[in-house]
Design an enzyme around this catalytic site. Structure first.
Site: not given
Ligand code: RFL
Ligand code: PHB
Length: 392
Positions: A296, A384, A72, A201, A292
């Site tokens: 990570k 990220y 992704h 998200y 979460p």
């Protein structure tokens, strides 16, 4: 029994450490309280940072991940019912993440270990660590009704947040930093094609929601729920209804399917320092936990053990302890970066029980800025995909 490194726990940290050590000719024995079946099917993390992918590739574990993992190059932040893409490619110089289930990595590592006929003992009981402040520590455990002892040079405590290793350190040695969040995540695995190509998200007045996936035919979805929520209060129909409400967006719909697995996980930030006492080294969730939201935890576990494996290799080949002495400080810089990022993502995206209108406006202002400003979007993106320190 005798080995160089006794590894407590067969999660990603323990299994990867065993793998890295075996490549360097360092012997280890891995012990695990659960069954092989259990650890291979425990549904947890799904996102591998670029650095984790590179580590797996470079050490011969990446073959199935390359074939089945989903690369992704961005994620969606959805708020006010509108998507805003964080484009990793342009913001981080072409870095990406790979969606690959933690239990798939665990299966790959177990297969490699067993194929090489290296020791990995499941279903051990009453694990105890002995003489960790001496040069001759040992680990003992019950298996098939009798106690076995592993004499070793070093113990790697890779037994997760609820393991025994951290608690074997004498009181007063470790400093603990902790934050418990007033909410939890209800997660489902569903046998249905993901309704989005990228992770979503989602910020919503009713609480956070996340759309993720495991494969082109399996979706992974999460809902923020109260911390003390019980799973039996959430029949599948209620879960899908709440997901539809929170994820609602124009010209988009959520495809539902059979729920294969569901569970509720608490949200916590936790660090102990140092990650070492005598000949015991703590790695992964045994030393630190993140909520979460930043994806990570597994990545930190893999990074810890790659640092530990290198330090142990030098130690066993030359006797030099410098890298081992630096292990904790070396890991903790990255751990605290991930702590901040995970806390920041969690704070921006969740509905807090004591939240008022002012707090909500602050969250929305932060979200709007994050997707509008290239500097802010870059900060999210580089964390990220895995922040690599420019300075040593
Ligand atoms: P684990 O995986 O907990 O493994 C520890 C192992 O030790 C065993 N054990 C013992 N063995 C011997 N003796 C004892 N006394 C023992 N006590 C325990 C346990 O049975 C277990 O097999 O820790 P490890 O290896 O440090 O790995 C950490 C990761 O599992 C964890 O950080 C991630 O799952 C966190 N996480 C995520 N991380 C990511 O990087 N990306 C994600 O997308 C992501 N999503 C998540 C997550 C964790 C979640 N939950 C369930 C908390 C999503 C969720 C919902
Ligand atoms: C997952 O796919 O399980 C997942 C993805 C992203 C997160 C957490 C979990 O932040």
């Amino acid at each position: 029994m005798r080995t160089q490194v006794a590894i407590v726990g067969a999660g990603p940290a323990g299994l990867m450490l065993a793998h890295l050590l075996s490549r360097e000719g360092v012997d280890s024995i891995v012990i695990e309280t659960r069954t092989r079946e259990y650890v291979e099917h425990r549904v947890r993390a799904g996102v591998l940072e670029q650095g984790s992918v590179d580590l797996l590739d470079a050490t011969g574990v990446g073959e199935r991940m390359r074939r089945e993992g989903l690369v992704h190059r961005g994620i969606q932040l959805r708020f006010g019912g509108v998507d805003h893409r964080i484009d990793f490619g342009s913001l981080t110089g072409g870095r990406a993440i790979t969606v690959y289930g933690q239990q798939e990595l665990v299966k790959d590592l177990i297969a490699i270990r067993l194929a090489a006929d290296l020791p990995l003992v499941f279903e051990v009981g009453d694990v105890q660590l002995h003489d960790i402040d001496s040069e001759h520590p040992s680990v003992s455990y019950m298996v098939h009704g009798s106690r076995t002892t592993i004499e070793c040079d070093v113990i790697a405590g890779c037994d997760g947040f609820h393991g025994v290793s951290r608690d074997s350190v004498p009181a007063g040695v470790l400093t603990t930093y902790e934050r418990v969040y007033p909410f939890a995540w209800l997660g489902i695995l569903a046998a249905v094609a993901p309704s989005s190509e990228e992770l979503i998200y989602c910020y919503h007045a009713r609480g956070f929601a996340l759309l993720s996936m495991r494969s082109p035919s399996v979706s992974r979805l999460y809902l923020q729920v109260p911390a003390d929520e019980r799973i039996d209060e959430w029949p599948d129909t209620r879960i899908w209804e709440e997901l539809r409400t929170r994820l609602a967006s124009d010209d988009w719909s959520l495809t539902e399917g059979p729920v294969i697995e569901k569970g509720i996980s608490a949200m916590r930030s936790f660090v102990v320092e140092p990650m070492q006492f005598g000949r015991l080294f703590l790695s992964g969730d045994a030393a630190h936990i993140v909520p979460p939201t930043g994806a990570k935890g597994m990545n930190l576990a893999l990074r810890d053990v790659s640092i530990l494996a290198e330090a142990l290799t030098v130690f066993f080949t030359t006797g030099d302890t410098q890298l081992l002495d630096e292990y904790s400080a070396h890991c903790l810089r990255r751990v605290w970066r991930a702590q901040h990022f995970s806390w920041w993502m969690t704070s921006m995206l969740h509905r807090f029980p004591d939240s008022d209108a002012y707090q909500t406006q602050l969250q929305l202002a932060q979200l709007a800025y994050t997707v509008d400003s290239r500097a802010a979007a870059t900060s999210l993106a580089e964390n990220y995909v895995g922040y690599e320190w420019a300075t040593t």
